[in-house]
Design a protein around this motif. Sequence first.
Motif, short mmCIF file in Angstrom:
data_model
loop_
_atom_site.label_atom_id
_atom_site.label_comp_id
_atom_site.label_asym_id
_atom_site.label_seq_id
_atom_site.Cartn_x
_atom_site.Cartn_y
_atom_site.Cartn_z
N ASN A 66 23.70 36.29 48.80
CA ASN A 66 25.08 36.37 49.30
C ASN A 66 25.81 35.05 49.09
O ASN A 66 26.98 35.04 48.67
N ALA A 67 25.12 33.94 49.39
CA ALA A 67 25.76 32.64 49.21
C ALA A 67 26.04 32.36 47.74
O ALA A 67 27.11 31.85 47.38
N THR A 68 25.08 32.71 46.86
CA THR A 68 25.26 32.45 45.43
C THR A 68 26.34 33.32 44.84
O THR A 68 27.15 32.87 44.03
N ILE A 69 26.35 34.61 45.23
CA ILE A 69 27.39 35.51 44.72
C ILE A 69 28.77 35.05 45.15
O ILE A 69 29.73 35.06 44.37
N ALA A 70 28.86 34.63 46.43
CA ALA A 70 30.15 34.12 46.91
C ALA A 70 30.58 32.90 46.10
O ALA A 70 31.76 32.76 45.75
N HIS A 71 29.62 32.03 45.77
CA HIS A 71 29.95 30.85 44.97
C HIS A 71 30.40 31.24 43.57
O HIS A 71 31.37 30.69 43.03
N GLU A 72 29.69 32.21 42.96
CA GLU A 72 30.04 32.63 41.60
C GLU A 72 31.39 33.32 41.54
O GLU A 72 32.14 33.18 40.57
N LEU A 73 31.72 34.06 42.59
CA LEU A 73 33.01 34.76 42.62
C LEU A 73 34.17 33.81 42.93
O LEU A 73 35.31 34.05 42.51
N ARG A 74 33.87 32.74 43.64
CA ARG A 74 34.94 31.87 44.10
C ARG A 74 35.66 31.18 42.95
O ARG A 74 36.90 31.09 42.95
N THR A 75 34.91 30.73 41.93
CA THR A 75 35.54 29.97 40.85
C THR A 75 36.57 30.78 40.08
O THR A 75 37.74 30.38 39.98
N PRO A 76 36.21 31.96 39.52
CA PRO A 76 37.24 32.72 38.79
C PRO A 76 38.37 33.21 39.69
O PRO A 76 39.53 33.27 39.27
N LEU A 77 38.04 33.55 40.94
CA LEU A 77 39.10 34.00 41.85
C LEU A 77 40.06 32.86 42.17
O LEU A 77 41.29 33.08 42.27
N THR A 78 39.53 31.66 42.35
CA THR A 78 40.39 30.51 42.62
C THR A 78 41.32 30.24 41.44
O THR A 78 42.52 29.97 41.61
N ILE A 79 40.76 30.33 40.21
CA ILE A 79 41.58 30.10 39.01
C ILE A 79 42.66 31.17 38.90
O ILE A 79 43.84 30.88 38.63
N LEU A 80 42.25 32.43 39.11
CA LEU A 80 43.24 33.53 39.03
C LEU A 80 44.35 33.34 40.06
O LEU A 80 45.54 33.48 39.74
N LYS A 81 43.96 33.03 41.29
CA LYS A 81 44.96 32.86 42.33
C LYS A 81 45.89 31.69 42.01
O LYS A 81 47.13 31.79 42.16
N GLY A 82 45.30 30.57 41.56
CA GLY A 82 46.13 29.40 41.25
C GLY A 82 47.10 29.67 40.12
O GLY A 82 48.29 29.30 40.20
N ARG A 83 46.60 30.31 39.04
CA ARG A 83 47.47 30.61 37.90
C ARG A 83 48.58 31.59 38.28
O ARG A 83 49.76 31.40 37.91
N LEU A 84 48.21 32.63 38.99
CA LEU A 84 49.23 33.62 39.37
C LEU A 84 50.25 33.03 40.33
O LEU A 84 51.46 33.29 40.21
N GLN A 85 49.77 32.21 41.28
CA GLN A 85 50.70 31.57 42.21
C GLN A 85 51.62 30.61 41.46
O GLN A 85 52.82 30.50 41.76
N GLY A 86 51.04 29.91 40.45
CA GLY A 86 51.86 29.01 39.65
C GLY A 86 52.94 29.76 38.88
O GLY A 86 54.07 29.27 38.72
N MET A 87 52.60 30.94 38.36
CA MET A 87 53.60 31.74 37.66
C MET A 87 54.68 32.23 38.61
O MET A 87 55.87 32.24 38.27
N ILE A 88 54.27 32.61 39.83
CA ILE A 88 55.26 33.05 40.81
C ILE A 88 56.21 31.91 41.18
O ILE A 88 57.42 32.10 41.33
N ASP A 89 55.64 30.70 41.31
CA ASP A 89 56.46 29.54 41.68
C ASP A 89 57.20 28.93 40.50
O ASP A 89 57.93 27.95 40.68
N GLY A 90 56.98 29.46 39.32
CA GLY A 90 57.67 28.96 38.14
C GLY A 90 57.04 27.73 37.51
O GLY A 90 57.65 27.11 36.64
N LEU A 91 55.81 27.38 37.92
CA LEU A 91 55.14 26.21 37.34
C LEU A 91 54.55 26.53 35.97
O LEU A 91 54.38 25.62 35.14
N PHE A 92 54.17 27.78 35.74
CA PHE A 92 53.62 28.19 34.47
C PHE A 92 54.44 29.34 33.90
O PHE A 92 54.91 30.21 34.66
#
Length: 354
Positions: free
Chosen positions: A139-165
């Motif tokens: 559970n801990a490892t899966i959460a760690h593996e999922l966190r990286t791509p989800l963080t990138i996706l969230k950051g990129r999408l939020q950046g597009m919404i805010d007009g940064l990308f």
Amino acid sequence: MMLKRGLSRQILLAMSFMTVAAGVLVFFGTYLAFTILFYFSPWSDETDSWLTAFDFMVLSGLILVALVVAAFTSIRLARRILAPLESLAISARRIKDGDLSARANPGDHSLGETALLVEDFNAMAQRLQDMAADMTLWNATIAHELRTPLTILKGRLQGMIDGLFEPDERSLNALVLQVDSLARLVEDLRTVTLADSGHLDLRIEPVRLKDEIERLARVIEPELQAEGFELRLRLADIHVPVDAMRIRQVLLALITNARRYARRGVIEVSLKVERDMTILQVADEGPGLDSDLASSAFEPFRRGSQSGSLEKGGNGLGLSVVRAIVEAHGGKVRYAPSAKGGALFEISLGKPAA
């Protein structure tokens, strides 16, 4: 304590009944034998052939002594039997309440079956504890593996919404890659879990494995050549009862592993029959697996160092997926250093089809 009192009473009553029954049978059997003997003897008319009051007193005394001995013996036996059983019951109660470290005391090992029962219980408890620890780690490892791509996706999408990308093709392709990474992780987890539980769906049929390997090679060879690899095939023409799609998945995982982490050079795929077994091998030219990871290469979420060829940078499930699929086919997979100092993965798939 209810268990102890109830079982003690049952043992005491059972042994007492058996003692009384044995005493009565022995007494009357002996008496009957002597009666028949005396009946046919010359002095049978002078012998009283029925029980006297003294006989009944002797019988009652013997039965009373036998009852005392039976009670004493049964109490001692009950204590020897009940001590490990009571320990087992207490440990089972603790495990039910969530304490997986509880273990029963086998007590007197001369009571073989009871001691074996307690040892089997302790082995079961240890396995439960290990499974719980593995599940926590998973559970801990899966959460760690999922966190990286989800963080990138969230950051990129939020950046597009805010007009940064700018949502251009390059940015969208990068997001698709992260989604692909998540999809691969989920599919790999699904494959390993289904295989470990014995529910991996396989469509087994005789397959000309040489054709399947060559078909896969034609697809991936251009990318391998572009990165400086040469894919060399040494394939025997045999039919093997396998799930063709799953075997292609296994072979692709091994070649991708070599492509990512081996030195530029030859990746050799061989298919042959040895000792009436179908052997599929994938070998590269190095540097191979770290010595401390070679024995655990096929465990989930194991990664090698920068000098190894074991899934550094991947999700750590590729080789465990290989193992899961091969074992679901009833085969075995092993790692060994290759002749050129690289990694050699060997898969045994059973007998070729007739």
